[in-house]
Design a protein around this motif. Structure first.
Motif, short mmCIF file in Angstrom:
data_model
loop_
_atom_site.label_atom_id
_atom_site.label_comp_id
_atom_site.label_asym_id
_atom_site.label_seq_id
_atom_site.Cartn_x
_atom_site.Cartn_y
_atom_site.Cartn_z
N SER A 113 0.86 -1.20 0.00
CA SER A 113 0.00 0.00 0.00
C SER A 113 0.89 1.25 0.00
N ASP A 173 -4.28 8.35 2.29
CA ASP A 173 -5.62 8.72 2.74
C ASP A 173 -5.69 8.98 4.24
N ALA A 174 -6.74 9.67 4.64
CA ALA A 174 -6.77 10.37 5.93
C ALA A 174 -6.50 9.48 7.16
N ARG A 188 -3.01 8.09 7.28
CA ARG A 188 -2.13 9.22 7.46
C ARG A 188 -1.96 9.56 8.94
#
Ligand code: ADP
Ligand code: MG
Length: 335
Positions: A135, A165-166, A169
């Motif tokens: 990923s 992505d959030a 992250r």
């Protein structure tokens, strides 16, 4: 002298004056963030330290040594960028081993170090895999391992999480911080995201068009922004002209501009009895944000944002008449 010392750094690209006389100290072992909007010079200053970019004037010292004219390879900076920059035809282990191979380290020693570093970033089981099977977050952790394994003097991270992505992250922010603390490595982290800067940093340097507007700890930056620019970049401050606020609130502030955070505002249906500035208003908007509700209130002609902890029993509806209260000591007067 500080571990990293930038001295009167100027950088031009043609006639574009991108870094304007920046002088800055960074202490050993700190994680320091360069925060600011796109195009304000954060990456350029980072690249000047790494040697990928030459300064137009000024000097850079790293670990007591003037490195201004030193080639990038000899400066000892490890870098991770936003875009995943792994070698696609090498396994995870080969990617991490790359720098050590270049140093001609014996094979057995390389293997030990690579395993150790993959353990640090939590990817031991990916040893033999290729980047394409990982990923984005895992790829960035490999990039981090690759940068760290050569034991750089300083780690430079240029928006390394921007493409992730959030949720992941958030985890990686905490992970990077943990690794940085464990290894005690001096780290410069570039981001345009104020929340990320808050979570990660020992110290934030807020950039504004090639200058440093304010340098402070996250808490100080949040509670004591030194200028309108800083307040507008950090913490969703309400920023108002003093004249307009005085007219709405019946106060007598004399400085040009006032700033206060949305969470210091209270809202009630009955007139509050506490000592505070109280203004009558109307709820104009109401947006749930996780554990708070952000209300926009027309308070006697000025628009204010208020963040109220989410409690289903105290939701105010759009159009409701309310009292807004602001504790006087929480209002910052800025020029
Ligand atoms: P940030 O990282 O804060 O987004 P940068 O340091 O990348 O900003 O860029 C600062 C300014 O320098 C911008 O105006 C950008 O267009 C310019 N710039 C950056 N790199 C180059 C380059 N290699 N050539 C010309 N201009 C550049
Ligand atoms: Mg940049």
């Amino acid at each position: 002298m500080a571990y990293i010392h930038f001295e009167h750094i100027n950088k031009y690209f043609g006639t574009n004056h991108v870094l304007k006389d920046i002088t800055l100290d960074i202490e050993q072992g700190e994680l320091v963030t360069f925060l600011g909007p796109s195009g304000c010079g954060k990456s350029t200053l980072l690249r000047c330290l790494s040697g990928l970019e030459e300064v137009t004037s000024g000097k850079i010292f790293l670990d007591g040594k003037d490195v201004t004219e030193v080639s990038p390879r000899k400066r000892g900076c490890g870098m991770v960028f936003q875009q995943y920059s792994l070698f696609p035809n090498m396994t995870v282990a080969q990617n991490v081993a790359f720098g050590l191979k270049m140093q001609k380290m014996p094979k057995a020693q390389i293997e030990t170090k690579v395993r150790e570093m993959l353990d640090v970033v939590g990817l031991s089981e990916k040893y033999d895999q290729y980047p394409r099977s990982l990923s984005g977050g895992q790829q960035q952790r490999v990039a981090l391992a690759r940068a760290l394994v050569v034991e750089p003097k300083v780690l430079l991270l240029d928006e390394p999480l921007s493409a992730i992505d959030a949720l992941l992250r958030k985890n990686l922010q905490i992970e990077i911080r943990r690794i940085q603390r464990d290894l005690g490595i001096t780290t410069l982290f570039v981001t345009h995201d104020q929340d990320e800067a808050m979570v990660m940093s020992d110290k934030i340097h807020l950039f504004n068009m090639g200058t440093i507007e304010q340098s402070a700890s996250p808490v100080d930056m949040y509670t004591k922004p030194a200028s309108k620019y800083a307040a507008s970049f950090i913490g969703h401050y309400n920023i108002l002209q003093a004249d307009a606020f005085n007219k709405a609130a019946g106060t007598e502030y004399s400085s040009g501009c006032l700033a206060f955070r949305p969470e210091i505002i209270g809202i009630s249906r009955t007139e509050p009895e506490e000592e505070a500035i109280v203004i009558k208003g109307t709820v104009r908007n109401q947006i749930p944000h996780g554990n708070i509700v952000r209300y926009t209130i027309d308070a006697n002609g000025v628009e204010l944002d208020a963040d109220i902890l989410f409690e289903a029993s105290s939701i105010f509806e759009i159009g409701e008449q309310v009292y807004v209260s602001i504790k006087d000591g929480n209002i910052l007067e800025l020029e």
